[in-house]
Design a protein around this motif. Structure first.
Motif, mmCIF file in Angstrom:
data_model
loop_
_atom_site.group_PDB
_atom_site.id
_atom_site.type_symbol
_atom_site.label_atom_id
_atom_site.label_comp_id
_atom_site.label_asym_id
_atom_site.label_seq_id
_atom_site.Cartn_x
_atom_site.Cartn_y
_atom_site.Cartn_z
ATOM 1 N N PHE A 266 0.831 -1.196 0.000
ATOM 2 C CA PHE A 266 0.000 0.000 0.000
ATOM 3 C C PHE A 266 0.869 1.251 0.000
ATOM 4 O O PHE A 266 0.638 2.190 -0.777
ATOM 5 N N VAL A 267 1.860 1.290 0.880
ATOM 6 C CA VAL A 267 2.739 2.460 0.995
ATOM 7 C C VAL A 267 3.494 2.677 -0.314
ATOM 8 O O VAL A 267 3.574 3.811 -0.817
ATOM 9 N N ALA B 129 1.163 4.065 -2.886
ATOM 10 C CA ALA B 129 0.915 5.491 -2.656
ATOM 11 C C ALA B 129 2.101 6.312 -3.168
ATOM 12 O O ALA B 129 1.921 7.330 -3.848
ATOM 13 N N TYR B 130 3.313 5.850 -2.880
ATOM 14 C CA TYR B 130 4.518 6.544 -3.357
ATOM 15 C C TYR B 130 4.525 6.602 -4.882
ATOM 16 O O TYR B 130 4.787 7.646 -5.483
ATOM 17 N N GLY C 42 1.935 6.428 -6.876
ATOM 18 C CA GLY C 42 0.876 7.342 -7.287
ATOM 19 C C GLY C 42 1.283 8.801 -7.146
ATOM 20 O O GLY C 42 0.976 9.628 -8.016
ATOM 21 N N PHE C 43 1.983 9.143 -6.068
ATOM 22 C CA PHE C 43 2.456 10.510 -5.884
ATOM 23 C C PHE C 43 3.455 10.879 -6.981
ATOM 24 O O PHE C 43 3.491 12.013 -7.452
ATOM 25 N N LEU D 113 9.057 7.006 5.987
ATOM 26 C CA LEU D 113 7.780 7.009 6.707
ATOM 27 C C LEU D 113 7.979 6.709 8.190
ATOM 28 O O LEU D 113 7.406 7.374 9.053
ATOM 29 N N PRO E 89 -4.597 8.797 7.998
ATOM 30 C CA PRO E 89 -4.297 8.061 6.771
ATOM 31 C C PRO E 89 -2.791 8.008 6.494
ATOM 32 O O PRO E 89 -2.122 9.031 6.470
ATOM 33 N N VAL E 90 -2.297 6.815 6.293
ATOM 34 C CA VAL E 90 -0.869 6.606 6.061
ATOM 35 C C VAL E 90 -0.395 7.360 4.827
ATOM 36 O O VAL E 90 0.705 7.917 4.814
ATOM 37 N N SER E 91 -1.214 7.411 3.798
ATOM 38 C CA SER E 91 -0.799 8.099 2.577
ATOM 39 C C SER E 91 -0.572 9.593 2.833
ATOM 40 O O SER E 91 0.342 10.196 2.265
ATOM 41 N N LEU F 202 2.842 9.833 4.461
ATOM 42 C CA LEU F 202 3.901 9.625 3.479
ATOM 43 C C LEU F 202 4.088 10.877 2.633
ATOM 44 O O LEU F 202 5.219 11.323 2.414
ATOM 45 N N LEU F 203 3.002 11.455 2.153
ATOM 46 C CA LEU F 203 3.120 12.667 1.343
ATOM 47 C C LEU F 203 3.743 13.793 2.151
ATOM 48 O O LEU F 203 4.615 14.516 1.653
#
Length: 98
Positions: free
Chosen positions: A6-7, A10-11, A13-14, A47, A71-73, A76-77
């Motif tokens: 998941f992490v 997300a990375y 996707g960013f 993170l 939210p973890v995302s 991370l962002l």
């Protein structure tokens, strides 16, 4: 295992969002050096360090109630924005609730 996937998703996707922002002529989400692509362990470390930092600047109760369930995302962002700020962009969020 699923958490790491998941992490990393997300990375990734960013990263795609950054490419689209650059193509559109807008400020990216974060601005790493051109040749920078973090590995899985580096993303995990970033993170983990960020979450440790937020725990240090907040009381245990504040951290448990307001930050840990977040939210973890987002975290991370925010960590990426702190590590790789963009010139002229708004600063990353301050996760202190004090």
């Amino acid at each position: 295992m699923w958490f790491r996937m998941f992490v990393l998703g997300a990375y990734d996707g960013f990263g795609w969002a950054n490419l689209e922002a650059k193509k559109a002529g807008t400020t990216p989400l974060f601005c790493p050096p051109e040749d920078t692509a973090l590995t899985g362990p580096e993303v995990d470390g970033l993170l983990t360090s960020y979450l440790s930092w937020t725990k240090q600047i907040n009381s245990d109760e504040e951290w448990s109630k307001t930050i840990a369930p977040g939210p973890v995302s987002f975290f991370l962002l925010d960590a990426l924005r702190k590590k790789y700020p963009c010139p002229g962009a708004l600063p990353a969020t301050n996760q202190s609730r004090r």
